[in-house]
Design a protein around this motif. Structure first.
Motif, PDB file in Angstrom:
ATOM      1  N   VAL A  40       0.833  -1.203   0.000  1.00 36.78           N
ATOM      2  CA  VAL A  40       0.000   0.000   0.000  1.00 36.78           C
ATOM      3  C   VAL A  40       0.865   1.250   0.000  1.00 36.78           C
ATOM      4  N   THR A  41       1.935   1.235   0.806  1.00 31.52           N
ATOM      5  CA  THR A  41       2.832   2.396   0.873  1.00 31.52           C
ATOM      6  C   THR A  41       3.481   2.651  -0.475  1.00 31.52           C
ATOM      7  N   ILE A  44       0.995   4.163  -2.906  1.00 34.20           N
ATOM      8  CA  ILE A  44       0.695   5.561  -2.595  1.00 34.20           C
ATOM      9  C   ILE A  44       1.839   6.471  -3.017  1.00 34.20           C
ATOM     10  N   LEU A  45       3.084   6.088  -2.717  1.00 30.80           N
ATOM     11  CA  LEU A  45       4.231   6.908  -3.092  1.00 30.80           C
ATOM     12  C   LEU A  45       4.338   7.050  -4.611  1.00 30.80           C
ATOM     13  N   LEU A  46       4.047   5.960  -5.332  1.00 27.78           N
ATOM     14  CA  LEU A  46       4.069   6.020  -6.791  1.00 27.78           C
ATOM     15  C   LEU A  46       2.981   6.958  -7.307  1.00 27.78           C
ATOM     16  N   PHE A  47       1.790   6.842  -6.734  1.00 29.41           N
ATOM     17  CA  PHE A  47       0.660   7.670  -7.162  1.00 29.41           C
ATOM     18  C   PHE A  47       0.933   9.155  -6.912  1.00 29.41           C
ATOM     19  N   VAL A  48       1.403   9.472  -5.701  1.00 24.50           N
ATOM     20  CA  VAL A  48       1.695  10.870  -5.366  1.00 24.50           C
ATOM     21  C   VAL A  48       2.849  11.383  -6.223  1.00 24.50           C
ATOM     22  N   LYS A  74      -2.286  14.637   1.450  1.00 20.07           N
ATOM     23  CA  LYS A  74      -2.950  13.915   2.541  1.00 20.07           C
ATOM     24  C   LYS A  74      -2.885  12.400   2.357  1.00 20.07           C
ATOM     25  N   TRP A  75      -2.645  11.966   1.116  1.00 20.98           N
ATOM     26  CA  TRP A  75      -2.452  10.525   0.891  1.00 20.98           C
ATOM     27  C   TRP A  75      -1.263  10.001   1.699  1.00 20.98           C
ATOM     28  N   LEU A  76      -0.300  10.870   1.981  1.00 18.29           N
ATOM     29  CA  LEU A  76       0.903  10.451   2.700  1.00 18.29           C
ATOM     30  C   LEU A  76       0.618  10.140   4.162  1.00 18.29           C
ATOM     31  N   TYR A  77      -0.584  10.464   4.644  1.00 17.00           N
ATOM     32  CA  TYR A  77      -0.967  10.020   5.984  1.00 17.00           C
ATOM     33  C   TYR A  77      -1.098   8.494   6.033  1.00 17.00           C
ATOM     34  N   PHE A  80       1.535   5.893   7.401  1.00 13.29           N
ATOM     35  CA  PHE A  80       1.645   5.914   8.864  1.00 13.29           C
ATOM     36  C   PHE A  80       0.483   5.181   9.507  1.00 13.29           C
ATOM     37  N   LEU A  81      -0.719   5.347   8.934  1.00 19.00           N
ATOM     38  CA  LEU A  81      -1.890   4.675   9.487  1.00 19.00           C
ATOM     39  C   LEU A  81      -1.801   3.163   9.286  1.00 19.00           C
ATOM     40  N   VAL A  82      -1.316   2.738   8.114  1.00 18.56           N
ATOM     41  CA  VAL A  82      -1.164   1.304   7.849  1.00 18.56           C
ATOM     42  C   VAL A  82      -0.215   0.683   8.865  1.00 18.56           C
ATOM     43  N   CYS A  83       0.862   1.407   9.158  1.00 21.35           N
ATOM     44  CA  CYS A  83       1.842   0.913  10.129  1.00 21.35           C
ATOM     45  C   CYS A  83       1.246   0.901  11.535  1.00 21.35           C
ATOM     46  N   SER A  84       0.522   1.961  11.887  1.00 20.09           N
ATOM     47  CA  SER A  84      -0.048   2.066  13.232  1.00 20.09           C
ATOM     48  C   SER A  84      -1.164   1.056  13.458  1.00 20.09           C
ATOM     49  N   LEU A  85      -1.905   0.730  12.385  1.00 26.19           N
ATOM     50  CA  LEU A  85      -3.049  -0.166  12.515  1.00 26.19           C
ATOM     51  C   LEU A  85      -2.692  -1.624  12.253  1.00 26.19           C
ATOM     52  N   SER A  86      -1.407  -1.943  12.397  1.00 30.97           N
ATOM     53  CA  SER A  86      -0.992  -3.335  12.204  1.00 30.97           C
ATOM     54  C   SER A  86      -1.523  -4.237  13.310  1.00 30.97           C
ATOM     55  N   GLN A  87      -1.866  -3.654  14.458  1.00 31.99           N
ATOM     56  CA  GLN A  87      -2.430  -4.431  15.563  1.00 31.99           C
ATOM     57  C   GLN A  87      -3.951  -4.498  15.409  1.00 31.99           C
ATOM     58  N   SER A  88      -4.496  -5.691  15.591  1.00 35.42           N
ATOM     59  CA  SER A  88      -5.918  -5.917  15.327  1.00 35.42           C
ATOM     60  C   SER A  88      -6.815  -5.102  16.245  1.00 35.42           C
ATOM     61  N   ARG A  89      -6.407  -4.868  17.486  1.00 30.85           N
ATOM     62  CA  ARG A  89      -7.281  -4.130  18.405  1.00 30.85           C
ATOM     63  C   ARG A  89      -7.436  -2.678  17.961  1.00 30.85           C
ATOM     64  N   TYR A  90      -6.362  -2.093  17.416  1.00 32.51           N
ATOM     65  CA  TYR A  90      -6.457  -0.725  16.921  1.00 32.51           C
ATOM     66  C   TYR A  90      -7.359  -0.668  15.686  1.00 32.51           C
ATOM     67  N   ARG A  91      -7.231  -1.657  14.819  1.00 29.14           N
ATOM     68  CA  ARG A  91      -8.103  -1.711  13.639  1.00 29.14           C
ATOM     69  C   ARG A  91      -9.568  -1.824  14.055  1.00 29.14           C
ATOM     70  N   SER A  92      -9.812  -2.620  15.098  1.00 31.97           N
ATOM     71  CA  SER A  92     -11.175  -2.805  15.589  1.00 31.97           C
ATOM     72  C   SER A  92     -11.721  -1.496  16.145  1.00 31.97           C
TER      73      SER A  92
END
Length: 243
Positions: A40-41, A44-48, A74-77, A80-92
């Motif tokens: 995903v990262t 996004i970097l290619l698209f931007v 804002k796509w560059l956020y 960071f979100l993909v990395c932060s939401l690697s834990q299932s409880r945060y995704r939930s």
């Protein structure tokens, strides 16, 4: 779904804290490497990057280009979100918060459409509350998709019935309350995708068949749906005539 300014503020604080914590923890380089390894990262970097390069060929005023680059940035956020939401409880947590905001939107939209109560922005027409019809319809389609998954995953019959009811209400919003037409396409694609995610072939057949039947019935018996479909056909024909 509720506040763009609030979302931007939270994201800036979140990413700033993420960087500070990993700098203090001494693993920032490892985290960035992990972030860059995500497909995903890289997408996004290619698209931007393509957008930035293309902006040099634009004939628009620099002020317009700068505004567009700011929005695209804002796509560059997301990495960071993909990395932060690697834990299932945060995704939930994030999923539940999103669904809560969409159910609030749906509740207020029902009051606005059928109760005659003016809620939130008066500049938004029909069933729109916090966002315009395009964004509202797209997000409500995704909410219906998530609610269908929750209905499938919960072991309790009463919760399953509740999620199914909310999913049906979200689909009703997309098809018959909102003026957005992009949501039709997204809802249909997510419906088919949901059917393909189920394990049994008969469930896939029933699911896709029910989508076709629903669209046919809506086309025959609901004037608002007919009107918007005709608008799509008219817009497509105008494009072809222009070509």
């Amino acid at each position: 779904p509720i506040s763009t300014a609030g979302t931007n503020s939270v994201l800036i604080v979140w990413i700033s804290l993420w960087i500070v914590l990993h700098v203090l923890g001494g693993d920032l380089r490892v985290q960035i490497s992990q972030m860059l390894s995500e497909p995903v990262t890289r997408a996004i970097l290619l698209f931007v990057g393509i957008f930035v390069v293309a902006s040099f060929y634009s004939t628009a005023p620099w002020s317009d280009i700068r505004t567009s680059l700011g929005k695209m940035g804002k796509w560059l956020y997301l990495p960071f979100l993909v990395c932060s939401l690697s834990q299932s409880r945060y995704r939930s947590w994030v999923t539940d918060a999103f669904l809560a905001s969409m159910m609030l939107t749906l509740f207020l939209a029902i009051l606005k459409m059928y109760g005659g109560i003016t809620v939130w922005h008066v500049r938004f027409t029909h069933a729109c509350v916090f966002k315009d019809h395009i964004f509202s319809n797209l997000m409500m389609s995704f909410a219906a998709f998530l609610l269908a998954h929750k209905a499938l995953q919960t072991p309790y019959a009463w919760m399953r019935a509740g999620f199914q009811l909310l999913c049906t209400a979200a689909i009703y919003y997309v098809l018959f309350m909102s003026e957005g037409r992009s949501g039709y396409v997204i809802l249909a694609l997510l419906w088919v995708f949901f059917c393909m995610q189920t394990q049994k072939r008969k469930h896939r057949v029933v699911g896709i068949t029910s989508l076709i039947v629903l669209l046919i019935l809506a086309g025959f018996y609901f004037s608002s749906f007919q009107r918007r479909i005709l608008q799509i056909v008219h817009s497509a024909s105008m494009v072809n005539m222009t070509k």
